[in-house]
Design a protein around this motif. Structure first.
Motif, mmCIF file in Angstrom:
data_model
loop_
_atom_site.group_PDB
_atom_site.id
_atom_site.type_symbol
_atom_site.label_atom_id
_atom_site.label_comp_id
_atom_site.label_asym_id
_atom_site.label_seq_id
_atom_site.Cartn_x
_atom_site.Cartn_y
_atom_site.Cartn_z
ATOM 1 N N UNK A 269 10.367 17.656 -2.144
ATOM 2 C CA UNK A 269 11.603 18.266 -1.662
ATOM 3 C C UNK A 269 12.021 17.708 -0.295
ATOM 4 N N UNK A 270 11.101 17.065 0.440
ATOM 5 C CA UNK A 270 11.432 16.590 1.786
ATOM 6 C C UNK A 270 11.962 15.161 1.773
ATOM 7 N N UNK A 271 11.346 14.271 0.972
ATOM 8 C CA UNK A 271 11.727 12.854 0.997
ATOM 9 C C UNK A 271 13.198 12.627 0.620
ATOM 10 N N UNK A 272 13.753 13.327 -0.418
ATOM 11 C CA UNK A 272 15.180 13.111 -0.716
ATOM 12 C C UNK A 272 16.092 13.482 0.450
ATOM 13 N N UNK A 273 15.739 14.522 1.230
ATOM 14 C CA UNK A 273 16.566 14.907 2.370
ATOM 15 C C UNK A 273 16.476 13.850 3.468
ATOM 16 N N UNK A 274 15.252 13.366 3.715
ATOM 17 C CA UNK A 274 15.081 12.314 4.720
ATOM 18 C C UNK A 274 15.813 11.049 4.288
ATOM 19 N N UNK A 275 15.733 10.714 3.015
ATOM 20 C CA UNK A 275 16.445 9.528 2.504
ATOM 21 C C UNK A 275 17.938 9.650 2.736
ATOM 22 N N UNK A 276 18.495 10.837 2.482
ATOM 23 C CA UNK A 276 19.931 11.048 2.704
ATOM 24 C C UNK A 276 20.286 10.872 4.175
ATOM 25 N N UNK B 84 0.831 -1.205 0.000
ATOM 26 C CA UNK B 84 0.000 0.000 0.000
ATOM 27 C C UNK B 84 0.867 1.258 0.000
ATOM 28 N N UNK B 85 1.910 1.260 0.888
ATOM 29 C CA UNK B 85 2.781 2.441 0.951
ATOM 30 C C UNK B 85 3.539 2.623 -0.353
ATOM 31 N N UNK B 86 4.005 1.506 -0.919
ATOM 32 C CA UNK B 86 4.764 1.594 -2.167
ATOM 33 C C UNK B 86 3.874 2.120 -3.292
ATOM 34 N N UNK B 87 2.616 1.694 -3.336
ATOM 35 C CA UNK B 87 1.686 2.212 -4.350
ATOM 36 C C UNK B 87 1.468 3.711 -4.201
ATOM 37 N N UNK B 88 1.313 4.182 -2.932
ATOM 38 C CA UNK B 88 1.149 5.627 -2.704
ATOM 39 C C UNK B 88 2.383 6.402 -3.153
ATOM 40 N N UNK B 89 3.579 5.837 -2.847
ATOM 41 C CA UNK B 89 4.824 6.506 -3.277
ATOM 42 C C UNK B 89 4.896 6.571 -4.786
ATOM 43 N N UNK B 90 4.480 5.465 -5.444
ATOM 44 C CA UNK B 90 4.536 5.423 -6.905
ATOM 45 C C UNK B 90 3.603 6.467 -7.512
ATOM 46 N N UNK B 91 2.384 6.559 -6.970
ATOM 47 C CA UNK B 91 1.432 7.556 -7.485
ATOM 48 C C UNK B 91 1.947 8.981 -7.244
ATOM 49 N N UNK C 227 4.426 15.567 3.754
ATOM 50 C CA UNK C 227 4.740 14.771 4.945
ATOM 51 C C UNK C 227 4.189 13.354 4.818
ATOM 52 N N UNK C 228 2.985 13.200 4.251
ATOM 53 C CA UNK C 228 2.391 11.866 4.069
ATOM 54 C C UNK C 228 3.273 11.011 3.164
ATOM 55 N N UNK C 229 3.773 11.632 2.069
ATOM 56 C CA UNK C 229 4.659 10.898 1.170
ATOM 57 C C UNK C 229 5.941 10.490 1.905
ATOM 58 N N UNK C 230 6.492 11.421 2.689
ATOM 59 C CA UNK C 230 7.720 11.124 3.436
ATOM 60 C C UNK C 230 7.471 10.030 4.480
ATOM 61 N N UNK C 231 6.327 10.037 5.128
ATOM 62 C CA UNK C 231 6.000 9.005 6.117
ATOM 63 C C UNK C 231 5.876 7.628 5.450
ATOM 64 N N UNK C 232 5.333 7.579 4.234
ATOM 65 C CA UNK C 232 5.271 6.312 3.508
ATOM 66 C C UNK C 232 6.684 5.783 3.248
ATOM 67 N N UNK C 233 7.596 6.696 2.862
ATOM 68 C CA UNK C 233 8.973 6.267 2.615
ATOM 69 C C UNK C 233 9.617 5.765 3.909
ATOM 70 N N UNK C 234 9.388 6.495 5.025
ATOM 71 C CA UNK C 234 9.981 6.092 6.303
ATOM 72 C C UNK C 234 9.417 4.750 6.745
#
Length: 591
Positions: A482-489, A421-428, A445-452
């Motif tokens: 702009x937030x998810x790449x920073x969190x990923x790093x 489910x999270x991966x589908x949301x990230x993909x969309x 933030x929702x997208x970043x939380x899915x990645x986390x």
């Protein structure tokens, strides 16, 4: 409007022969720069003339003001000598050898004359002392009691005068007088008291004082003078007709080295601060206009001659060029009729001759070119078919994830369901089908939380995430992704290799007129040298491929923010080795 402009340009140029097109284009390209350069040159020469006149006039103003300063310094010095003369003070206080008011007055008058020494100056009119000591009456040719002075014309027109200057007209209402006033005070040193004894009044003829100096050979003044007092009342004008020319000028803007043009007159200004006098210098503006006209008249024949030479040259060149193009067009027409044996070549070594040779070569190999074109069309169709086959339908991926999720649910692997489910949301979110360039902070933030969520499934309990977000900002629009790449790093490079349990804090708040997003971790951090290299890399607009580091995602986010919001915004990094890192994103707050 843009479409209409294109149609107008096409109708103006492309509807005519190539001769007309080339002639018009070359004329525009050559003559317009000449006109622009001529205008700039004329403007520079005009500025040079203006600066020269300005310096010349400023020198005259400085010389005049130097003379005025010297005169007023002399007046002030004489007034100081009179006001501080002990003999005069003693007589005013009645401490002299005589008690007769007229004897005392003549003694004081004589002392004033000895201290004044202005009889030889043409602008000097009179000097009087007015005593305020009623118990010690005194009268003379240059001294009187204040009670008598209040009856005089000058006092009646200036009842509220103070130490400094005052102006008034004489009884015939024709002559104007400038008076310099200085108080006479007695200081008792025994008890440190000050007593007002009266004042000394020096009368000066403003016409003789302020009138400009002219050469004996000149009929008129080289410039005109207007003098105003501290209340902007007229004291002197060398030409009353010019008063209307300076109407509306802010006198506070006038300076001795700065010119203001007003109604064809060049105006300078200066002040005598000790007496609150304002002096305006008016120079004839026609001289500047005449110099400009003379320059323009001398330059126009040269410009016309140059333009004429260019027109003739362009006409000859364009005509010859168009004839050769016309010959090539005739060969095209013959080839269109089926005559492929046209062998006569157009002379020259330019592109037209080269085009003619290539055209002849094309005619000789027409069959080969047709076959080659046919093959190319087949290859193009095959390539398009392969591209269609390689295209991936996003719905297929969504459906596949849903299938995996359903199978995992059947097997009881609900963690896999959540991951799907999270991966589908990230993909969309990444494809951006239902999003624009901007999203709300809540969506980012929702997208970043899915990645986390997916990363925590990978790393387990290796780190914890804390959120400090102002609820009032949740619906504010920011750039997407702009937030998810920073969190990923932070997770991969900061906490992924950390030996202890990590902590990741995401802060969203407002600072002044900006939105601040901080991503802070207590991971491995980085050295000062490594931090300097990353900062240099993300801020460099022209980074070469060989200089790229692992921080491509950070650089992309930083450059996007600067491109959209300006160079005052973007990412700032703080880090210390083994102490963690803090990435601060600064964005403008817009309503």
């Amino acid at each position: 409007m843009k479409k209409i402009l294109k149609q107008w340009i096409a109708k103006l140029f492309h509807s005519n022969t190539i001769f007309i097109q080339l002639l018009g284009f070359t004329l525009i390209v050559s003559i317009v720069p000449i006109i622009i350069i001529s205008s700039l040159l004329f403007n520079e020469i005009s500025n040079l003339v203006e600066n020269t006149l300005n310096k010349s006039y400023a020198q005259l103003v400085a010389q005049y003001m130097s003379n005025m300063d010297a005169n007023f310094f002399r007046y002030h010095d004489r007034l100081d000598q009179i006001a501080n003369n002990t003999i005069i003070i003693d007589e005013l206080l009645g401490r002299g050898s005589s008690t007769n008011p007229y004897v005392k007055g003549e003694k004081v008058s004589l002392e004033i004359g000895n201290s004044l020494r202005l009889e030889g100056y043409k602008e000097f009119r009179n000097c009087m002392i007015y005593s305020n000591i009623k118990e010690s009456q005194i009268y003379g040719s240059r001294i009187s009691m204040l009670e008598e002075g209040v009856k005089e014309l000058w006092y009646l027109k200036n009842r509220s005068f103070q130490e400094g200057t005052l102006t008034y007209t004489t009884g015939n209402r024709k002559d104007r007088v400038l008076s310099l006033i200085e108080d006479i005070q007695y200081i008792d040193t025994s008890n440190f008291t000050k007593r007002y004894l009266g004042f000394v009044k020096l009368d000066i003829d403003p016409v003789k004082l302020f009138q400009p100096v002219k050469e004996s050979t000149e009929e008129f003044y080289p410039y005109d003078i207007i003098v105003l007092d501290k209340d902007n009342q007229l004291i002197y004008a060398s030409n009353d007709k010019l008063l209307a020319e300076v109407d509306g000028i802010d006198i506070r803007e006038l300076k001795s080295n700065r010119m203001i043009q007003q109604n064809g007159v060049m105006v300078y200004g200066d002040t005598i601060d000790s007496y609150g006098l304002k002096i305006l210098f008016l120079f004839e503006g026609d001289l500047f206009i005449k110099e400009q006209a003379r320059l323009q008249k001398s330059m126009m024949p040269m410009i016309i001659l140059l333009v004429g030479f260019i027109v003739v040259t362009i006409y000859c060149f364009t005509r010859n060029f168009s004839k050769r193009v016309e010959g090539l067009v005739q060969k095209f027409k013959l080839a269109e009729e089926g005559n492929f044996n046209v062998t006569e070549e157009i002379g020259g070594n330019d592109e037209i001759a080269l085009l003619d040779k290539q055209f002849n070569h094309m005619l000789r190999h027409i069959d080969k070119l047709i076959q080659k074109n046919y093959i190319q069309q087949l290859e193009k169709k095959a390539s398009e078919l392969r591209n269609l086959q390689l295209q991936i339908n996003p719905h297929f991926l969504y459906n596949t994830l849903e299938t995996i999720s359903a199978l995992a649910a059947v097997k009881g692997a609900f963690e896999i369901c959540d991951l799907c489910e999270k991966l589908g949301d990230i993909f969309r979110y990444s494809l951006g089908k239902n999003y624009g360039e901007y999203v709300t902070i809540r969506q980012e933030l929702k997208h970043t939380q899915n990645y986390i969520f997916i990363q925590k499934a990978r790393f387990g309990e290796k780190f914890e995430v804390y959120y400090e977000v102002e609820e009032a900002l949740m619906e504010h629009q920011i750039l997407r992704f702009i937030l998810q790449p920073i969190v990923e790093n932070a997770i991969v490079h900061g906490l992924g290799t950390c030996a202890t349990k990590g902590k990741l804090t995401i802060f969203v708040g407002k600072e002044g007129t900006d939105i601040i997003i901080k991503v802070e971790d207590n991971g491995v951090g980085m050295t000062k040298e490594r931090l300097a290299l990353i900062l240099e890399y993300i801020n460099d607009n022209e980074v070469k491929l060989k200089n790229r580091t692992r921080s491509i995602g950070i650089r992309n986010v930083h450059q996007r923010i600067r491109l959209v919001c300006g160079n005052d915004y973007g990412i700032n990094i703080q880090s210390e080795l083994n102490q963690g890192s803090c990435f601060t994103i600064r964005l403008p707050f817009t309503d």
